[in-house]
Design a protein around this motif. Structure first.
Motif, short mmCIF file in Angstrom:
data_model
loop_
_atom_site.label_atom_id
_atom_site.label_comp_id
_atom_site.label_asym_id
_atom_site.label_seq_id
_atom_site.Cartn_x
_atom_site.Cartn_y
_atom_site.Cartn_z
N LYS A 268 0.81 -1.22 0.00
CA LYS A 268 0.00 0.00 0.00
C LYS A 268 0.85 1.28 0.00
N ILE A 269 2.07 1.19 0.55
CA ILE A 269 2.90 2.40 0.66
C ILE A 269 4.21 2.29 -0.14
N LYS A 270 4.36 1.19 -0.87
CA LYS A 270 5.59 0.96 -1.62
C LYS A 270 5.89 2.11 -2.58
N ALA A 271 4.90 2.58 -3.31
CA ALA A 271 5.10 3.63 -4.31
C ALA A 271 5.60 4.92 -3.65
N GLN A 272 5.01 5.27 -2.51
CA GLN A 272 5.42 6.49 -1.81
C GLN A 272 6.85 6.37 -1.27
N ILE A 273 7.18 5.19 -0.73
CA ILE A 273 8.53 4.98 -0.20
C ILE A 273 9.57 5.08 -1.32
N GLU A 274 9.27 4.44 -2.46
CA GLU A 274 10.21 4.48 -3.60
C GLU A 274 10.37 5.90 -4.12
N SER A 275 9.26 6.66 -4.10
CA SER A 275 9.32 8.05 -4.56
C SER A 275 10.23 8.89 -3.67
N VAL A 276 10.10 8.73 -2.34
CA VAL A 276 10.94 9.47 -1.41
C VAL A 276 12.40 9.04 -1.56
N LYS A 277 12.64 7.74 -1.77
CA LYS A 277 14.01 7.23 -1.95
C LYS A 277 14.69 7.92 -3.14
N LYS A 278 13.94 8.05 -4.25
CA LYS A 278 14.48 8.69 -5.44
C LYS A 278 14.82 10.16 -5.18
N LYS A 279 13.93 10.81 -4.45
CA LYS A 279 14.18 12.23 -4.12
C LYS A 279 15.40 12.38 -3.22
N MET A 280 15.57 11.46 -2.28
CA MET A 280 16.73 11.50 -1.40
C MET A 280 18.01 11.24 -2.19
N ALA A 281 17.96 10.30 -3.13
CA ALA A 281 19.12 10.00 -3.96
C ALA A 281 19.51 11.22 -4.79
N ALA A 282 18.50 11.91 -5.33
CA ALA A 282 18.76 13.12 -6.12
C ALA A 282 19.36 14.21 -5.25
N SER A 283 18.85 14.32 -4.02
CA SER A 283 19.37 15.33 -3.09
C SER A 283 20.84 15.05 -2.74
N LYS A 284 21.15 13.77 -2.46
CA LYS A 284 22.52 13.40 -2.10
C LYS A 284 23.48 13.63 -3.27
N ALA A 285 22.95 13.49 -4.48
CA ALA A 285 23.80 13.66 -5.67
C ALA A 285 24.33 15.08 -5.80
N ILE A 286 23.62 16.04 -5.21
CA ILE A 286 24.07 17.43 -5.31
C ILE A 286 24.59 17.96 -3.96
N ASP A 287 24.83 17.05 -3.01
CA ASP A 287 25.32 17.47 -1.69
C ASP A 287 26.65 18.21 -1.76
N LEU A 288 27.49 17.83 -2.72
CA LEU A 288 28.79 18.51 -2.86
C LEU A 288 28.62 19.98 -3.25
N THR A 289 27.48 20.27 -3.88
CA THR A 289 27.16 21.67 -4.22
C THR A 289 26.42 22.35 -3.07
N THR A 290 25.45 21.62 -2.51
CA THR A 290 24.63 22.18 -1.43
C THR A 290 25.49 22.59 -0.23
N PHE A 291 26.46 21.74 0.11
CA PHE A 291 27.29 21.99 1.29
C PHE A 291 28.72 22.40 0.91
N LYS A 292 28.81 23.06 -0.22
CA LYS A 292 30.12 23.49 -0.73
C LYS A 292 30.87 24.35 0.27
N ALA A 293 30.20 25.31 0.90
CA ALA A 293 30.88 26.27 1.79
C ALA A 293 31.58 25.57 2.95
N GLU A 294 30.87 24.64 3.60
CA GLU A 294 31.49 23.99 4.77
C GLU A 294 32.53 22.95 4.37
#
Length: 551
Positions: free
Chosen positions: A475-501
């Motif tokens: 029942k919640i598989k689709a939502q979990i997979e969707s959040v996982k993809k968003k997290m993966a995309a977010s982590k992919a740009i972490d080197l830019t997001t946290f560039k200053a520190e």
């Protein structure tokens, strides 16, 4: 042989009983003491004689002692003979060695720090060097503790080190002579701004007050009229050194701290013995959650006396006093004997260890249980939680990607390569990586193995596992997979997001290589929130005085 062993253990039991009976006078405890000692000796004998594998009697005994003392508090410890030297080093700051700080990473021992006065520096070793052999003994895959013992030894003795230097194909052999190393309590002092001096105090060994006074005199000659005393990360040490440092700012005969315990002989007050160095100079103390014990005595006394302003975060909250007691075979036991109380009457101890139930969890005291006390000027302060700052500054917390790059040695390794290509850099205070150089680091990371799991990803995994058990996952598989993809995309740009520190951590490591610890401390000032808050306060002395007055 068995008769001899039996007699030996009967003798040990009798000795334990005798000592126990001497130590405790209440008659109702005699039986419990005798029973406990007898059972301990019997179990010790049975294990030694009958356990399926060979056991080390000394290891079994130490583990037993450690377990007993652990039920009291974290600071009451048994110190065996082979650890006495390390304990002395904590109190004196001195040891025989080559003056390096090393790190074991993936089985390799890497030099990560030293200073210009160290034998290692003088011999030509560099930060980033891998130590492969010591006196012909391969030290790869040895623990940090084992390696530390190899490095330490009597001053004047020589060590032969085989070094693998990054960027060079051949190994080099270095002869290094051990000398008496003194860990500095004051690694840095200097002027932050016009009239504002800064002293970094990182320990309270036997020379702490001497080093602080020398730094203070030097800064006064350079025009210091206001002082920032940095106690962040300082775990404490000798109480008398804390008293001597407080004496710099108040006159003779003032009680700095007093101790109270079960044994009356341990109850005493510590008063200043000399004349003050400066009764008027405005003082700011920097604290954080790792400032403990003697650090809290200094800061707490100056706060209670309305002699200084605390900036930063709540301190650790260690208000317990330990004394070493000698034992047989050159060993010692360090016992918590009392609590200390600062001038307002408060004890800053944040955790109550008095409940010795083995299953008890020791938590910090709730804010609702704090008791109010008054400073000299009538300001309200509280006990039982450490020291609350007068000017709170939110603690900095590095992003997960930054801590991962640091912990997995990738920032360190990149800087080692960077140093190999750059013979010199700008002065510590002025050095900054360009955007192009940061992008070079990002390119260098490609193909390197590093991974990290965010709290959100851990929560998603736990949620999925729970849903599968309850058979609701579909029942919640689709939502979990969707959040996982968003997290993966977010982590992919972490080197830019946290560039200053990330960039700042790279800069600090680079500065360390060229200017060592002094340069690294200087390089933090412009981005150091607590330091900048102190400078801001010193520009507004009306506010400084208002804070001290409790208005």
């Amino acid at each position: 042989m068995k008769k001899f062993i039996k007699k030996k253990y009967i003798a040990i039991t009798a000795m334990f009983l005798f000592v126990g009976l001497l130590a405790f006078k209440p008659i109702d405890k005699y039986f419990e003491i005798a029973k406990s000692m007898e059972l301990y000796a019997q179990v010790y004998r049975e294990v030694n004689q009958n356990y399926v594998d060979d056991v080390s009697p000394s290891t079994v005994m130490k583990n037993g002692l450690d377990g007993m003392l652990k039920s009291l508090d974290p600071y009451t410890n048994y110190i065996p003979e082979d650890e006495i030297e390390d304990y002395r080093t904590q109190n004196t700051g001195q040891y025989g060695g080559i003056g390096v700080v090393s790190r074991t990473y993936k089985g390799k021992t890497i030099i990560v720090k030293y200073d210009k006065a160290s034998p290692a520096y003088k011999a030509g070793l560099k930060i980033g060097d891998e130590i492969v052999e010591v006196d012909g003994i391969n030290i790869q895959n040895k623990s940090t503790k084992e390696i530390d013992k190899i490095f330490k030894g009597q001053a004047g003795t020589k060590m032969s080190l085989m070094i693998a230097r990054p960027g060079e194909n051949t190994r080099k052999k270095f002869e290094v002579t051990r000398q008496n190393i003194k860990i500095q309590d004051v690694p840095y002092s200097g002027m932050l701004a016009n009239e504002v001096g800064y002293i970094k105090l990182q320990g309270f060994t036997r020379t702490a007050s001497k080093e602080v006074k020398e730094a203070f005199k030097k800064l006064k000659k350079e025009g210091m009229k206001k002082l920032v005393l940095d106690l962040r990360g300082n775990p404490g040490g000798l109480v008398i050194e804390a008293v001597n440092i407080c004496n710099m700012f108040v006159g003779r005969g003032v009680e700095v701290v007093n101790t109270k315990g079960k044994v009356k002989d341990f109850n005493r007050g510590y008063k200043t013995m000399g004349e003050a160095m400066d009764l008027e100079i405005p003082v700011v103390l920097l604290l954080n959650g790792s400032s403990a014990s003697a650090s809290e005595i200094v800061a707490g006394f100056l706060q209670d006396s309305d002699r200084g302003i605390i900036i930063g975060q709540r301190s650790f909250g260690k208000g317990l006093v330990q004394i070493p007691r000698p034992l047989s075979y050159n060993s010692q036991v360090k016992i918590t004997t009392a609590k200390y109380y600062i001038p307002s009457g408060r004890c800053i101890q944040a955790i109550d260890y008095s409940d010795h139930d083995a299953g008890a969890l020791h938590d910090r005291m709730a804010d609702s249980l704090k008791k109010p006390f008054k400073t000299k000027n009538g300001r309200t302060v509280y006990d039982g939680v450490g020291l609350d700052p007068d000017v709170p500054v939110k603690a900095r917390k590095l992003a997960l990607i930054t801590t991962t790059l640091l912990e997995q040695g990738l920032i360190f390794d990149y800087v080692t390569a960077y140093v190999g290509k750059h013979k010199k850099i700008k002065p510590a205070k002025a050095f900054q990586l360009s955007n192009a150089e940061y992008q070079d680091f990002v390119q260098w990371l490609k193909g390197k193995q590093y991974s990290y799991t965010t709290k959100v990803e851990k929560s998603l995994k736990a949620l999925a596992e729970k849903a599968k058990k309850e058979k609701t996952y579909s029942k919640i598989k689709a939502q979990i997979e969707s959040v996982k993809k968003k997290m993966a995309a977010s982590k992919a740009i972490d080197l830019t997001t946290f560039k200053a520190e990330i960039k700042q951590q790279l800069e600090l490591e680079i500065v360390l290589r060229y200017y060592l610890e002094e340069g690294q401390i200087e390089a933090t000032f412009e981005r150091d929130k607590e330091v900048q808050e102190a400078l801001k306060l010193f520009k507004n002395m009306a506010r400084y005085r208002k804070l001290l007055a409790g208005k």
